[in-house]
Design a protein around this motif. Sequence first.
Motif, PDB file in Angstrom:
ATOM      1  N   GLN A 324       0.825  -1.204   0.000  1.00  0.00           N
ATOM      2  CA  GLN A 324       0.000   0.000   0.000  1.00  0.00           C
ATOM      3  C   GLN A 324       0.864   1.260   0.000  1.00  0.00           C
ATOM      4  O   GLN A 324       0.533   2.256  -0.649  1.00  0.00           O
ATOM      5  CB  GLN A 324      -0.932   0.002   1.232  1.00  0.00           C
ATOM      6  N   ASN A 325       1.984   1.203   0.719  1.00  0.00           N
ATOM      7  CA  ASN A 325       2.889   2.356   0.736  1.00  0.00           C
ATOM      8  C   ASN A 325       3.467   2.613  -0.652  1.00  0.00           C
ATOM      9  O   ASN A 325       3.620   3.759  -1.070  1.00  0.00           O
ATOM     10  CB  ASN A 325       4.017   2.128   1.746  1.00  0.00           C
ATOM     11  N   GLU A 326       3.812   1.537  -1.341  1.00  0.00           N
ATOM     12  CA  GLU A 326       4.345   1.710  -2.705  1.00  0.00           C
ATOM     13  C   GLU A 326       3.284   2.302  -3.626  1.00  0.00           C
ATOM     14  O   GLU A 326       3.576   3.166  -4.459  1.00  0.00           O
ATOM     15  CB  GLU A 326       4.830   0.363  -3.252  1.00  0.00           C
ATOM     16  N   VAL A 327       2.059   1.809  -3.469  1.00  0.00           N
ATOM     17  CA  VAL A 327       0.972   2.363  -4.284  1.00  0.00           C
ATOM     18  C   VAL A 327       0.805   3.853  -3.983  1.00  0.00           C
ATOM     19  O   VAL A 327       0.674   4.681  -4.888  1.00  0.00           O
ATOM     20  CB  VAL A 327      -0.350   1.623  -4.001  1.00  0.00           C
ATOM     21  N   ARG A 328       0.845   4.181  -2.690  1.00  0.00           N
ATOM     22  CA  ARG A 328       0.660   5.577  -2.300  1.00  0.00           C
ATOM     23  C   ARG A 328       1.783   6.464  -2.849  1.00  0.00           C
ATOM     24  O   ARG A 328       1.534   7.576  -3.336  1.00  0.00           O
ATOM     25  CB  ARG A 328       0.617   5.675  -0.771  1.00  0.00           C
ATOM     26  N   LEU A 332       1.435   9.617  -5.390  1.00  0.00           N
ATOM     27  CA  LEU A 332       1.956  10.963  -5.144  1.00  0.00           C
ATOM     28  C   LEU A 332       2.873  11.421  -6.279  1.00  0.00           C
ATOM     29  O   LEU A 332       2.914  12.609  -6.616  1.00  0.00           O
ATOM     30  CB  LEU A 332       2.714  10.995  -3.809  1.00  0.00           C
ATOM     31  N   ILE A 333       3.633  10.497  -6.861  1.00  0.00           N
ATOM     32  CA  ILE A 333       4.483  10.863  -8.006  1.00  0.00           C
ATOM     33  C   ILE A 333       3.607  11.329  -9.175  1.00  0.00           C
ATOM     34  O   ILE A 333       3.911  12.320  -9.842  1.00  0.00           O
ATOM     35  CB  ILE A 333       5.368   9.670  -8.425  1.00  0.00           C
ATOM     36  N   LYS A 340       9.678  13.185  -8.120  1.00  0.00           N
ATOM     37  CA  LYS A 340       9.859  12.122  -7.131  1.00  0.00           C
ATOM     38  C   LYS A 340      10.242  12.671  -5.762  1.00  0.00           C
ATOM     39  O   LYS A 340       9.818  12.158  -4.727  1.00  0.00           O
ATOM     40  CB  LYS A 340      10.923  11.132  -7.624  1.00  0.00           C
ATOM     41  N   MET A 341      11.052  13.735  -5.761  1.00  0.00           N
ATOM     42  CA  MET A 341      11.472  14.300  -4.472  1.00  0.00           C
ATOM     43  C   MET A 341      10.288  14.910  -3.726  1.00  0.00           C
ATOM     44  O   MET A 341      10.141  14.730  -2.513  1.00  0.00           O
ATOM     45  CB  MET A 341      12.553  15.362  -4.702  1.00  0.00           C
ATOM     46  N   ALA A 342       9.460  15.642  -4.467  1.00  0.00           N
ATOM     47  CA  ALA A 342       8.278  16.244  -3.832  1.00  0.00           C
ATOM     48  C   ALA A 342       7.331  15.155  -3.331  1.00  0.00           C
ATOM     49  O   ALA A 342       6.746  15.271  -2.240  1.00  0.00           O
ATOM     50  CB  ALA A 342       7.564  17.156  -4.818  1.00  0.00           C
ATOM     51  N   ALA A 343       7.187  14.082  -4.123  1.00  0.00           N
ATOM     52  CA  ALA A 343       6.310  12.984  -3.724  1.00  0.00           C
ATOM     53  C   ALA A 343       6.822  12.300  -2.459  1.00  0.00           C
ATOM     54  O   ALA A 343       6.047  11.988  -1.546  1.00  0.00           O
ATOM     55  CB  ALA A 343       6.209  11.977  -4.868  1.00  0.00           C
ATOM     56  N   GLN A 344       8.143  12.104  -2.393  1.00  0.00           N
ATOM     57  CA  GLN A 344       8.725  11.452  -1.214  1.00  0.00           C
ATOM     58  C   GLN A 344       8.554  12.337   0.023  1.00  0.00           C
ATOM     59  O   GLN A 344       8.299  11.833   1.124  1.00  0.00           O
ATOM     60  CB  GLN A 344      10.206  11.172  -1.455  1.00  0.00           C
ATOM     61  N   ALA A 345       8.696  13.657  -0.186  1.00  0.00           N
ATOM     62  CA  ALA A 345       8.505  14.580   0.939  1.00  0.00           C
ATOM     63  C   ALA A 345       7.070  14.503   1.465  1.00  0.00           C
ATOM     64  O   ALA A 345       6.851  14.482   2.686  1.00  0.00           O
ATOM     65  CB  ALA A 345       8.833  16.006   0.496  1.00  0.00           C
ATOM     66  N   MET A 347       5.101  11.993   1.212  1.00  0.00           N
ATOM     67  CA  MET A 347       4.965  10.660   1.826  1.00  0.00           C
ATOM     68  C   MET A 347       5.527  10.670   3.251  1.00  0.00           C
ATOM     69  O   MET A 347       4.909  10.128   4.171  1.00  0.00           O
ATOM     70  CB  MET A 347       5.725   9.652   0.963  1.00  0.00           C
ATOM     71  N   ASN A 348       6.682  11.294   3.395  1.00  0.00           N
ATOM     72  CA  ASN A 348       7.306  11.357   4.726  1.00  0.00           C
ATOM     73  C   ASN A 348       6.426  12.130   5.699  1.00  0.00           C
ATOM     74  O   ASN A 348       6.313  11.767   6.868  1.00  0.00           O
ATOM     75  CB  ASN A 348       8.681  12.016   4.624  1.00  0.00           C
ATOM     76  N   ASN A 349       5.823  13.217   5.200  1.00  0.00           N
ATOM     77  CA  ASN A 349       4.935  13.998   6.069  1.00  0.00           C
ATOM     78  C   ASN A 349       3.729  13.181   6.514  1.00  0.00           C
ATOM     79  O   ASN A 349       3.307  13.236   7.667  1.00  0.00           O
ATOM     80  CB  ASN A 349       4.454  15.251   5.333  1.00  0.00           C
TER      81      ASN A 349
END
Length: 567
Positions: A324-328, A332-333, A340-345, A347-349
């Motif tokens: 589910q995390n990978e899907v999420r 976001l990407i 990808k960087m914005a999406a990872q940020a 995700m981290n939030n």
Amino acid sequence: MSQKVISYADLSIINSALKAIKADLREVNLELGSLNNKHDHLKDDLLTLANSFADFVEADLKNKALQLAETRQGNLKQDLQIKFGYYAEIRRMATGILHGVDVGIVSDDTLKHATEEIMIKAPHYWLAPALIVLTSWIRDDQSTTNKALHESLKRDDYKTTLFMMLIMRRLERNEACLQWMKRYFLHQDPHHLDREFIVILEAITTGVFQPASHQLMITHIKNWIEQLTQTDNYIDKQKIQWISFFKTQSSPSSKNYILLEEFAGNWTELQLSLSKARSHTPLDLHFKNIFENTADYSEATKVQLDEILSLLVTNFDDEELPLQNEVRLNQLIIQTDGDKMAAQALMNNEKHIFDEKVDFLQLLTNAAFDPEQSGATKVTQALAVSISQPWIVEAHDTFTAEYRNNIEEKVELIIDGFKTSTTDGTDEEMQLKRHQKYWADFLENELKKLSVPYAVTGIGIFISMISLAIFKLGMLGIIGAVTGLLIAGNSIYTYRKNKRKAIENITERERKSKEVLRGCIAEVVDYRKEYSMEDRKAEVLRHTLLSIAPEDFSSNSRDTRNILQPS
């Protein structure tokens, strides 16, 4: 001979050649200027091209990342469907069963058949046996209930416990609910409480759960506080936060101390002390307002409990989470157009938000400071303040002692060069005497700077006497004598004029300075009175805080009064 040759040599050719060279140099300079301009344009063009290329590369990378994310998302969803497709079906079924149980229109056989089928399809999911527990318990099948309950607890003890506790509350099975609540509290770690715990605390506080849950809560709270206060510095952390809170309630004086603001050298410190002393009244109102709340939050709390139950049966299971995390992340990407960087940020939030855990004392402080932000109501805020009362009082004592220790004992005054200090302004007479002496000394020193013109006066008299001695009373003698006397007289006149002017100037300065001094002393008296009056209110606030007993908070909900009194 040779000089003649040189003097008549024809230099026109050389001059012409030099002019030509100068013209050529001018042309060369123009060319160089043109080349420099072209170089600058070329440099700008290259920079623009480089930026465009970098933008193109970035856009290309984002586009590829976007396409890849879309492909991966599809593949991951397929994997999820293959591995955990039945989980989603169970979650939908769980919601339907809960609604069916609420309205009582689904037959026992239907429930039995549906839950047994999902048990077979999802051999590792805790919710499948939990639903069997629910349906078999409804039709009074104790054997199946026990077996399914054992299996559900084995798969996920905490979620099963919370699920059963909330279900029992909805069905108003108070005794069973209390038993599950005991198990729920045993799961709690006071060092790391989940966000949902504040809702459970709220529900117990507002009387949504049965009265017996109050004593259960009290017992655990006492144990947790004792546990937390014996380790680390949890209490000190809360006290520091409360002291900071008290400081934010400081307010400036409504009175104007115009002269002190201008002539008191330590006015900044004086003003700060007064603003802190003025914080007690708004703080007293703040705490009284918390306990004067009469709103009924029980219905809102029931809704929150149902939301927890809904999330419990609809949220993803732990073993689904990696996929589910990978899907999420791929979602976001796509959402950020391949960044990808914005999406990872993002995700981290999201992870930070949902992983946040606090210790019990911090949870109380959050609820006491900002109940809405912490997901609580005014009732829980009152509970939090009541429980936190011992260290709130300590924090207030520390806050009060700090600003009292830092109060300026003397008001340092600087008025037109006159420096003095006064404690409370009661020494006005002494201050005026010192002021008078200062200006008397100042005048004396200034007058000393005006030297008597002995030399010029002597010269004038000398000229006068010599003239009379040499020329007797002739014309020259009389003119010399008058000139000498004029010199002597003018010097004496100028001296006296300067002296008079200095006396008048200094006398006027003394008069104005004296008026300011009296005004400052009057403001010092007012300042000390106001400070003392505001500072005495610290005891009023302290009395309010000490009078807060756990039984003081209440709402209109049933059984919420005297909630912390031992039963």
